[in-house]
Scaffold this motif. Structure first.
Motif, PDB file in Angstrom:
ATOM      1  N   VAL A 198       0.845  -1.201   0.000  1.00  0.00           N
ATOM      2  CA  VAL A 198       0.000   0.000   0.000  1.00  0.00           C
ATOM      3  C   VAL A 198       0.879   1.249   0.000  1.00  0.00           C
ATOM      4  CG1 VAL A 198      -1.648   1.347   1.355  1.00  0.00           C
ATOM      5  CG2 VAL A 198      -1.982  -1.116   1.079  1.00  0.00           C
ATOM      6  N   LYS A 199       1.911   1.255   0.812  1.00  0.00           N
ATOM      7  CA  LYS A 199       2.814   2.413   0.868  1.00  0.00           C
ATOM      8  C   LYS A 199       3.514   2.634  -0.463  1.00  0.00           C
ATOM      9  CE  LYS A 199       3.773   2.185   5.843  1.00  0.00           C
ATOM     10  NZ  LYS A 199       4.829   1.957   6.874  1.00  0.00           N
ATOM     11  N   GLU A 200       3.932   1.533  -1.117  1.00  0.00           N
ATOM     12  CA  GLU A 200       4.587   1.651  -2.423  1.00  0.00           C
ATOM     13  C   GLU A 200       3.647   2.285  -3.449  1.00  0.00           C
ATOM     14  OE1 GLU A 200       5.952  -2.143  -3.652  1.00  0.00           O
ATOM     15  OE2 GLU A 200       7.418  -2.357  -2.039  1.00  0.00           O
ATOM     16  N   VAL A 201       2.409   1.825  -3.486  1.00  0.00           N
ATOM     17  CA  VAL A 201       1.443   2.351  -4.440  1.00  0.00           C
ATOM     18  C   VAL A 201       1.167   3.822  -4.163  1.00  0.00           C
ATOM     19  CG1 VAL A 201      -0.939   2.177  -5.257  1.00  0.00           C
ATOM     20  CG2 VAL A 201       0.394   0.096  -4.851  1.00  0.00           C
ATOM     21  N   PHE A 227       0.022  -9.608   6.668  1.00  0.00           N
ATOM     22  CA  PHE A 227       0.439 -10.580   5.662  1.00  0.00           C
ATOM     23  C   PHE A 227      -0.771 -11.250   5.015  1.00  0.00           C
ATOM     24  CE2 PHE A 227       4.100 -10.136   8.422  1.00  0.00           C
ATOM     25  CZ  PHE A 227       5.143 -10.040   7.505  1.00  0.00           C
ATOM     26  N   VAL A 228      -0.723 -11.315   3.703  1.00  0.00           N
ATOM     27  CA  VAL A 228      -1.806 -11.935   2.932  1.00  0.00           C
ATOM     28  C   VAL A 228      -1.216 -12.901   1.910  1.00  0.00           C
ATOM     29  CG1 VAL A 228      -3.355  -9.981   3.202  1.00  0.00           C
ATOM     30  CG2 VAL A 228      -1.804 -10.061   1.233  1.00  0.00           C
ATOM     31  N   LYS A 229      -2.094 -13.760   1.353  1.00  0.00           N
ATOM     32  CA  LYS A 229      -1.707 -14.663   0.268  1.00  0.00           C
ATOM     33  C   LYS A 229      -2.438 -14.225  -0.997  1.00  0.00           C
ATOM     34  CE  LYS A 229      -2.779 -18.643   2.137  1.00  0.00           C
ATOM     35  NZ  LYS A 229      -2.919 -20.117   2.272  1.00  0.00           N
ATOM     36  N   ALA A 230      -1.674 -13.765  -1.977  1.00  0.00           N
ATOM     37  CA  ALA A 230      -2.276 -13.276  -3.219  1.00  0.00           C
ATOM     38  C   ALA A 230      -1.179 -13.058  -4.253  1.00  0.00           C
ATOM     39  CB  ALA A 230      -3.039 -11.975  -2.967  1.00  0.00           C
ATOM     40  N   ASP A 231      -1.596 -12.652  -5.446  1.00  0.00           N
ATOM     41  CA  ASP A 231      -0.658 -12.270  -6.500  1.00  0.00           C
ATOM     42  C   ASP A 231      -0.319 -10.793  -6.281  1.00  0.00           C
ATOM     43  OD1 ASP A 231       0.429 -11.258  -8.973  1.00  0.00           O
ATOM     44  OD2 ASP A 231      -0.297 -13.082  -9.951  1.00  0.00           O
ATOM     45  N   ARG A 232       0.908 -10.529  -5.857  1.00  0.00           N
ATOM     46  CA  ARG A 232       1.293  -9.181  -5.451  1.00  0.00           C
ATOM     47  C   ARG A 232       1.141  -8.165  -6.589  1.00  0.00           C
ATOM     48  NH1 ARG A 232       5.511  -5.473  -4.114  1.00  0.00           N
ATOM     49  NH2 ARG A 232       5.548  -4.999  -1.873  1.00  0.00           N
ATOM     50  N   ASP A 233       1.575  -8.531  -7.790  1.00  0.00           N
ATOM     51  CA  ASP A 233       1.508  -7.597  -8.909  1.00  0.00           C
ATOM     52  C   ASP A 233       0.073  -7.245  -9.275  1.00  0.00           C
ATOM     53  OD1 ASP A 233       4.248  -7.457  -9.116  1.00  0.00           O
ATOM     54  OD2 ASP A 233       4.389  -9.074 -10.589  1.00  0.00           O
ATOM     55  N   LYS A 234      -0.799  -8.249  -9.219  1.00  0.00           N
ATOM     56  CA  LYS A 234      -2.192  -7.987  -9.584  1.00  0.00           C
ATOM     57  C   LYS A 234      -2.913  -7.196  -8.499  1.00  0.00           C
ATOM     58  CE  LYS A 234      -2.627 -11.763 -12.841  1.00  0.00           C
ATOM     59  NZ  LYS A 234      -1.183 -11.949 -12.914  1.00  0.00           N
ATOM     60  N   ILE A 235      -2.574  -7.426  -7.249  1.00  0.00           N
ATOM     61  CA  ILE A 235      -3.173  -6.635  -6.176  1.00  0.00           C
ATOM     62  C   ILE A 235      -2.654  -5.193  -6.252  1.00  0.00           C
ATOM     63  CG2 ILE A 235      -3.437  -6.393  -3.683  1.00  0.00           C
ATOM     64  CD1 ILE A 235      -4.965  -8.719  -5.034  1.00  0.00           C
ATOM     65  N   ARG A 236      -1.414  -5.020  -6.692  1.00  0.00           N
ATOM     66  CA  ARG A 236      -0.902  -3.673  -6.935  1.00  0.00           C
ATOM     67  C   ARG A 236      -1.773  -2.970  -7.970  1.00  0.00           C
ATOM     68  NH1 ARG A 236       4.122  -0.964  -7.024  1.00  0.00           N
ATOM     69  NH2 ARG A 236       5.212  -2.832  -6.284  1.00  0.00           N
ATOM     70  N   GLN A 237      -2.121  -3.701  -9.054  1.00  0.00           N
ATOM     71  CA  GLN A 237      -2.954  -3.118 -10.090  1.00  0.00           C
ATOM     72  C   GLN A 237      -4.330  -2.750  -9.548  1.00  0.00           C
ATOM     73  OE1 GLN A 237      -3.394  -5.586 -13.568  1.00  0.00           O
ATOM     74  NE2 GLN A 237      -4.478  -4.005 -14.733  1.00  0.00           N
ATOM     75  N   LEU A 239      -5.061  -1.868  -6.444  1.00  0.00           N
ATOM     76  CA  LEU A 239      -4.893  -0.663  -5.629  1.00  0.00           C
ATOM     77  C   LEU A 239      -4.681   0.571  -6.501  1.00  0.00           C
ATOM     78  CD1 LEU A 239      -2.607  -2.120  -2.813  1.00  0.00           C
ATOM     79  CD2 LEU A 239      -4.948  -1.279  -2.524  1.00  0.00           C
ATOM     80  N   VAL A 240      -3.871   0.438  -7.532  1.00  0.00           N
ATOM     81  CA  VAL A 240      -3.615   1.567  -8.437  1.00  0.00           C
ATOM     82  C   VAL A 240      -4.920   2.016  -9.090  1.00  0.00           C
ATOM     83  CG1 VAL A 240      -2.533   2.230 -10.619  1.00  0.00           C
ATOM     84  CG2 VAL A 240      -1.194   1.041  -8.876  1.00  0.00           C
ATOM     85  N   ASN A 241      -5.707   1.053  -9.585  1.00  0.00           N
ATOM     86  CA  ASN A 241      -6.958   1.410 -10.263  1.00  0.00           C
ATOM     87  C   ASN A 241      -7.949   2.075  -9.310  1.00  0.00           C
ATOM     88  OD1 ASN A 241      -5.834   0.234 -12.485  1.00  0.00           O
ATOM     89  ND2 ASN A 241      -7.409  -1.311 -12.777  1.00  0.00           N
ATOM     90  N   LEU A 242      -8.059   1.559  -8.089  1.00  0.00           N
ATOM     91  CA  LEU A 242      -9.013   2.120  -7.137  1.00  0.00           C
ATOM     92  C   LEU A 242      -8.583   3.519  -6.674  1.00  0.00           C
ATOM     93  CD1 LEU A 242      -9.965  -0.958  -4.906  1.00  0.00           C
ATOM     94  CD2 LEU A 242     -11.279   0.084  -6.756  1.00  0.00           C
ATOM     95  N   ILE A 243      -7.289   3.684  -6.398  1.00  0.00           N
ATOM     96  CA  ILE A 243      -6.806   5.001  -5.977  1.00  0.00           C
ATOM     97  C   ILE A 243      -6.893   5.991  -7.129  1.00  0.00           C
ATOM     98  CG2 ILE A 243      -4.787   6.295  -5.169  1.00  0.00           C
ATOM     99  CD1 ILE A 243      -3.942   3.808  -3.619  1.00  0.00           C
TER     100      ILE A 243
END
Length: 353
Positions: A198-201, A227-237, A239-243
């Motif tokens: 979240v901080k990176e985004v 800590f979560v289990k997920a695809d980090r790059d896709k969750i980044r996307q 967060l980027v889209n929502l923000i």
């Protein structure tokens, strides 16, 4: 009610009627019993043959046909295969027909809904492609003129490039959605610290937030390792889209809040803005492709209209959910869940940056 019982009751009614009529005229019980017995036997045979041959056998065929069609067989197989028929097919047929009619109505409603969606999608897709294509075509025609000023030609080329880029982004987003729907994009599930992501985004979008005169706030209360289990790059996307969406539709000097809530099995991430908000009637369609609540403003701020659709597909590909709460004029909150890692020391590969 079984066939024989039904036939017997009808034959009994006829026999009693005939016997009583005979007794009324003859006034002798032996005539009553003789006429009653003969009428009962004859009526039973006649009714049984008629009901079995012309009614009951047809009902069995209807029952058999409906039953097999519900199992997904084609018409020929449905008529040819044997299927068990209960002793009381009349009630069974009634129930089968009601269930079948309900299923078909549901299917028809769904097909109508899909047809309407396809029609709107093709219309929107055509419009999204025509706008930049017509712009490119117009600028190219202008560039063909011999007396065009070099500076003006440069401006036209810049606009051609911008519209070509818009087309490229649109095609790329459509390709991403198509692959997500067909599960063609594999998920790289790993354990990572959601707080760090979240901080990176937020850092990567700080400049855009400043240009929009909107503050990005990660509430300190929830600024702890998660800590979560997920695809980090896709969750980044996601967060980027929502923000990015909150910046497009947020009000000037407004604030976008990012919050993480830890639940028992999951983690809830919410992106909240105090912007223009969304009318309640538009909320059910918000994640549809190309759906825009404010078409004129959407055109001004750009975008393909596919951001939220991509978000929804990514979240659902993780077998998680996404929802939205909004009030027109007050702002919106988009929230999605991720699978929580209960034991951060587990053997799942860990990514921190």
């Amino acid at each position: 009610m079984k066939l024989r019982t039904l036939v017997f009751l009808n034959a009994l009614a006829v026999a009693l009627s005939i016997g009583l009529v005979n007794f009324y005229f003859q006034h002798q019980w032996n005539y009553f019993f003789i006429s009653f017995g003969i009428s009962l036997l004859v009526s039973y045979i006649v009714f049984y043959v008629l009901l079995e041959r012309y009614i009951y056998s047809k009902i069995k065929i209807i029952y058999k046909l409906i039953h097999n069609l519900k199992l997904g067989k084609d018409l020929k197989d449905a008529l040819g295969d044997y299927v068990y028929v209960s002793p009381d097919p009349i009630n069974d047929v009634e129930q089968e027909v009601k269930e079948w009619a309900s299923e078909k109505k549901t299917e028809i409603d769904e097909l109508k809904k899909q047809a309407k969606f396809r029609k709107e999608f093709l219309s929107n897709l055509s419009h999204e492609f025509k706008t930049p294509l017509f712009a490119i075509e117009g600028y190219v025609e202008s560039l063909k003129e011999d007396d065009l000023d070099p500076e003006q030609a440069k401006r036209f080329l810049t606009k051609v490039s911008r519209n070509a880029e818009r087309l490229s982004v649109l095609i790329k987003d459509l390709d991403v959605i198509s692959k997500l729907e067909n599960r063609e994009i594999p998920l790289n599930i790993q354990k990572f610290d959601l707080t760090i992501l979240v901080k990176e985004v937020m850092e990567s979008m700080e400049r855009k937030a400043q240009n929009s005169n909107i503050s990005l706030v990660f509430k300190d209360k929830y600024d702890v390792p998660t800590f979560v289990k997920a695809d980090r790059d896709k969750i980044r996307q996601v967060l980027v889209n929502l923000i990015d969406n909150s910046l497009k539709y947020g009000k000037e000097k407004g604030t976008t809040f990012i919050t993480i809530f830890e639940m028992h099995e999951q983690v809830l991430i919410e992106v909240t803005d105090n912007g223009i908000g969304i009318e309640e009637k538009n909320l059910p369609r918000l994640f549809e492709r190309f759906f825009r609540t404010d078409f004129s403003r959407s055109r001004e701020i750009g975008g393909t209209g596919l951001g939220l659709a991509i978000v929804k597909h990514i979240v659902e590909a993780h077998d998680q959910t996404i929802n939205v709460r909004s009030t027109a004029g007050l702002g919106s909150t988009f929230g999605f869940t991720l699978q929580k890692v209960k034991n951060p020391l587990s053997n799942i590969p860990l990514i921190n940056n």
